[in-house]
Design a protein around this motif. Sequence first.
Motif, PDB file in Angstrom:
ATOM      1  N   GLY A  44      -2.643  13.891   6.011  1.00 12.79           N
ATOM      2  CA  GLY A  44      -2.413  15.092   6.806  1.00 12.79           C
ATOM      3  C   GLY A  44      -2.966  16.305   6.087  1.00 12.79           C
ATOM      4  O   GLY A  44      -3.705  16.192   5.102  1.00 12.79           O
ATOM      5  N   ASP A  45      -2.598  17.464   6.578  1.00 17.00           N
ATOM      6  CA  ASP A  45      -3.103  18.725   6.029  1.00 17.00           C
ATOM      7  C   ASP A  45      -2.864  18.848   4.525  1.00 17.00           C
ATOM      8  O   ASP A  45      -3.748  19.265   3.785  1.00 17.00           O
ATOM      9  CB  ASP A  45      -2.465  19.914   6.746  1.00 17.00           C
ATOM     10  N   ALA A  46      -1.674  18.485   4.075  1.00 16.16           N
ATOM     11  CA  ALA A  46      -1.337  18.646   2.657  1.00 16.16           C
ATOM     12  C   ALA A  46      -2.241  17.786   1.769  1.00 16.16           C
ATOM     13  O   ALA A  46      -2.714  18.245   0.727  1.00 16.16           O
ATOM     14  CB  ALA A  46       0.130  18.309   2.412  1.00 16.16           C
ATOM     15  N   ALA A  47      -2.503  16.548   2.187  1.00 15.54           N
ATOM     16  CA  ALA A  47      -3.330  15.638   1.388  1.00 15.54           C
ATOM     17  C   ALA A  47      -4.793  16.072   1.353  1.00 15.54           C
ATOM     18  O   ALA A  47      -5.511  15.769   0.403  1.00 15.54           O
ATOM     19  CB  ALA A  47      -3.223  14.220   1.936  1.00 15.54           C
ATOM     20  N   LEU A  48      -5.233  16.776   2.390  1.00 15.20           N
ATOM     21  CA  LEU A  48      -6.643  17.162   2.497  1.00 15.20           C
ATOM     22  C   LEU A  48      -6.910  18.602   2.059  1.00 15.20           C
ATOM     23  O   LEU A  48      -8.069  19.009   1.973  1.00 15.20           O
ATOM     24  CB  LEU A  48      -7.129  16.941   3.931  1.00 15.20           C
ATOM     25  N   LYS A  49      -5.861  19.349   1.773  1.00 16.94           N
ATOM     26  CA  LYS A  49      -6.012  20.755   1.404  1.00 16.94           C
ATOM     27  C   LYS A  49      -6.910  20.902   0.171  1.00 16.94           C
ATOM     28  O   LYS A  49      -6.725  20.226  -0.829  1.00 16.94           O
ATOM     29  CB  LYS A  49      -4.649  21.379   1.122  1.00 16.94           C
ATOM     30  N   GLY A  50      -7.899  21.764   0.298  1.00 19.23           N
ATOM     31  CA  GLY A  50      -8.809  22.038  -0.808  1.00 19.23           C
ATOM     32  C   GLY A  50      -9.898  21.005  -0.997  1.00 19.23           C
ATOM     33  O   GLY A  50     -10.685  21.096  -1.927  1.00 19.23           O
ATOM     34  N   LYS A  51      -9.969  20.028  -0.106  1.00 19.10           N
ATOM     35  CA  LYS A  51     -10.976  18.970  -0.191  1.00 19.10           C
ATOM     36  C   LYS A  51     -12.068  19.204   0.845  1.00 19.10           C
ATOM     37  O   LYS A  51     -11.849  19.824   1.881  1.00 19.10           O
ATOM     38  CB  LYS A  51     -10.349  17.598   0.084  1.00 19.10           C
ATOM     39  N   VAL A  52     -13.250  18.701   0.545  1.00 16.84           N
ATOM     40  CA  VAL A  52     -14.302  18.592   1.551  1.00 16.84           C
ATOM     41  C   VAL A  52     -14.051  17.260   2.245  1.00 16.84           C
ATOM     42  O   VAL A  52     -13.826  16.245   1.584  1.00 16.84           O
ATOM     43  CB  VAL A  52     -15.699  18.626   0.907  1.00 16.84           C
ATOM     44  N   VAL A  53     -14.061  17.263   3.567  1.00 16.84           N
ATOM     45  CA  VAL A  53     -13.707  16.067   4.331  1.00 16.84           C
ATOM     46  C   VAL A  53     -14.849  15.703   5.271  1.00 16.84           C
ATOM     47  O   VAL A  53     -15.405  16.569   5.961  1.00 16.84           O
ATOM     48  CB  VAL A  53     -12.412  16.303   5.152  1.00 16.84           C
ATOM     49  N   LEU A  54     -15.197  14.421   5.272  1.00 14.78           N
ATOM     50  CA  LEU A  54     -16.109  13.871   6.266  1.00 14.78           C
ATOM     51  C   LEU A  54     -15.281  12.959   7.155  1.00 14.78           C
ATOM     52  O   LEU A  54     -14.709  11.969   6.677  1.00 14.78           O
ATOM     53  CB  LEU A  54     -17.238  13.075   5.604  1.00 14.78           C
ATOM     54  N   VAL A  55     -15.174  13.299   8.415  1.00 14.74           N
ATOM     55  CA  VAL A  55     -14.478  12.468   9.391  1.00 14.74           C
ATOM     56  C   VAL A  55     -15.542  11.717  10.181  1.00 14.74           C
ATOM     57  O   VAL A  55     -16.403  12.333  10.821  1.00 14.74           O
ATOM     58  CB  VAL A  55     -13.578  13.313  10.325  1.00 14.74           C
ATOM     59  N   ASP A  56     -15.487  10.384  10.083  1.00 11.51           N
ATOM     60  CA  ASP A  56     -16.472   9.503  10.709  1.00 11.51           C
ATOM     61  C   ASP A  56     -15.801   8.721  11.828  1.00 11.51           C
ATOM     62  O   ASP A  56     -15.014   7.816  11.575  1.00 11.51           O
ATOM     63  CB  ASP A  56     -17.028   8.540   9.658  1.00 11.51           C
ATOM     64  N   PHE A  57     -16.098   9.085  13.074  1.00 11.84           N
ATOM     65  CA  PHE A  57     -15.619   8.310  14.222  1.00 11.84           C
ATOM     66  C   PHE A  57     -16.562   7.117  14.395  1.00 11.84           C
ATOM     67  O   PHE A  57     -17.779   7.297  14.524  1.00 11.84           O
ATOM     68  CB  PHE A  57     -15.615   9.162  15.495  1.00 11.84           C
ATOM     69  N   TRP A  58     -15.976   5.920  14.390  1.00 14.83           N
ATOM     70  CA  TRP A  58     -16.778   4.704  14.467  1.00 14.83           C
ATOM     71  C   TRP A  58     -15.981   3.607  15.160  1.00 14.83           C
ATOM     72  O   TRP A  58     -14.785   3.749  15.396  1.00 14.83           O
ATOM     73  CB  TRP A  58     -17.182   4.244  13.060  1.00 14.83           C
ATOM     74  N   THR A  59     -16.666   2.548  15.485  1.00 12.92           N
ATOM     75  CA  THR A  59     -16.030   1.333  15.969  1.00 12.92           C
ATOM     76  C   THR A  59     -16.846   0.161  15.446  1.00 12.92           C
ATOM     77  O   THR A  59     -18.072   0.260  15.315  1.00 12.92           O
ATOM     78  CB  THR A  59     -15.873   1.332  17.502  1.00 12.92           C
ATOM     79  N   TYR A  60     -16.195  -0.927  15.094  1.00  9.01           N
ATOM     80  CA  TYR A  60     -16.876  -1.941  14.293  1.00  9.01           C
ATOM     81  C   TYR A  60     -17.939  -2.743  15.022  1.00  9.01           C
ATOM     82  O   TYR A  60     -18.788  -3.352  14.387  1.00  9.01           O
ATOM     83  CB  TYR A  60     -15.883  -2.859  13.576  1.00  9.01           C
ATOM     84  N   ASP A  61     -17.949  -2.754  16.332  1.00  8.10           N
ATOM     85  CA  ASP A  61     -18.978  -3.517  17.035  1.00  8.10           C
ATOM     86  C   ASP A  61     -20.098  -2.631  17.581  1.00  8.10           C
ATOM     87  O   ASP A  61     -20.888  -3.067  18.406  1.00  8.10           O
ATOM     88  CB  ASP A  61     -18.365  -4.368  18.150  1.00  8.10           C
ATOM     89  N   CYS A  62     -20.181  -1.424  17.095  1.00  4.80           N
ATOM     90  CA  CYS A  62     -21.243  -0.484  17.481  1.00  4.80           C
ATOM     91  C   CYS A  62     -22.381  -0.603  16.471  1.00  4.80           C
ATOM     92  O   CYS A  62     -22.182  -0.358  15.279  1.00  4.80           O
ATOM     93  CB  CYS A  62     -20.663   0.934  17.483  1.00  4.80           C
ATOM     94  N   ILE A  63     -23.557  -1.007  16.930  1.00  3.69           N
ATOM     95  CA  ILE A  63     -24.685  -1.212  16.014  1.00  3.69           C
ATOM     96  C   ILE A  63     -25.070   0.095  15.315  1.00  3.69           C
ATOM     97  O   ILE A  63     -25.416   0.092  14.138  1.00  3.69           O
ATOM     98  CB  ILE A  63     -25.895  -1.866  16.724  1.00  3.69           C
ATOM     99  N   ASN A  64     -24.999   1.205  16.026  1.00  3.02           N
ATOM    100  CA  ASN A  64     -25.328   2.492  15.411  1.00  3.02           C
ATOM    101  C   ASN A  64     -24.327   2.831  14.300  1.00  3.02           C
ATOM    102  O   ASN A  64     -24.707   3.360  13.253  1.00  3.02           O
ATOM    103  CB  ASN A  64     -25.347   3.604  16.453  1.00  3.02           C
ATOM    104  N   CYS A  65     -23.055   2.513  14.521  1.00  2.00           N
ATOM    105  CA  CYS A  65     -22.028   2.736  13.499  1.00  2.00           C
ATOM    106  C   CYS A  65     -22.298   1.841  12.296  1.00  2.00           C
ATOM    107  O   CYS A  65     -22.210   2.294  11.147  1.00  2.00           O
ATOM    108  CB  CYS A  65     -20.640   2.435  14.050  1.00  2.00           C
ATOM    109  N   ARG A  66     -22.643   0.592  12.535  1.00  2.16           N
ATOM    110  CA  ARG A  66     -22.912  -0.339  11.435  1.00  2.16           C
ATOM    111  C   ARG A  66     -24.093   0.127  10.591  1.00  2.16           C
ATOM    112  O   ARG A  66     -24.104  -0.080   9.384  1.00  2.16           O
ATOM    113  CB  ARG A  66     -23.157  -1.745  11.959  1.00  2.16           C
ATOM    114  N   ARG A  67     -25.070   0.739  11.229  1.00  2.84           N
ATOM    115  CA  ARG A  67     -26.228   1.242  10.473  1.00  2.84           C
ATOM    116  C   ARG A  67     -25.882   2.475   9.651  1.00  2.84           C
ATOM    117  O   ARG A  67     -26.489   2.721   8.624  1.00  2.84           O
ATOM    118  CB  ARG A  67     -27.377   1.542  11.426  1.00  2.84           C
TER     119      ARG A  67
END
Length: 181
Positions: A55-78
């Motif tokens: 949550g917010d407390a764990a991520l405070k002061g960090k740079v965060v990359l949020v990656d929306f993916w699904t495991y059977d998506c070829i573009n995600c796998r690449r």
Amino acid sequence: MTTESRARRRLLKAGGVALALLGLGLAGHLLARDSYGPMPSLAGAGQWLNSAPLGDAALKGKVVLVDFWTYDCINCRRSLPHVSEWARRYADQGLVVVGVHTPEYDYEHDIGNLKAQVRQLGISYPVAVDNDYRVWNAWGNQFWPAHYFVDRKGQVRHVHFGEGDYSGQEQVIRQLLDEQG
């Protein structure tokens, strides 16, 4: 209108711009305005793999990359090898990568299948299980893969939809890590 609603609206606008740019082959060039607004919540995840809920407390002061993916998506796998490498390479500098697994197909909702795929794909960073699309909707997301880059102040600063421009995305990570929080 709440702050989260405004942030969602800005992210949706970014998505619309991305669709237009995809048609022009320019999706990797959505480089940062000052901000797309505050990072929406990850609280809608049904469970987490490789981590306690973040949550917010764990991520405070960090740079965060949020990656929306699904495991059977070829573009995600690449794109996953790049995301995994960034998670490994920049963790000690303050980058937190959060995978948000939002399934496209019915069988991708099965937690056992997802756990097996996370192991098989060598994903060691936190994965939010978003079977009910709560996180997806909170972010106003519409694409797999979708990468949202968040600065140390909790502002979404860059978005990238689809594959490609990995060197440009890595440059965004380095720029955000270089900024003071």
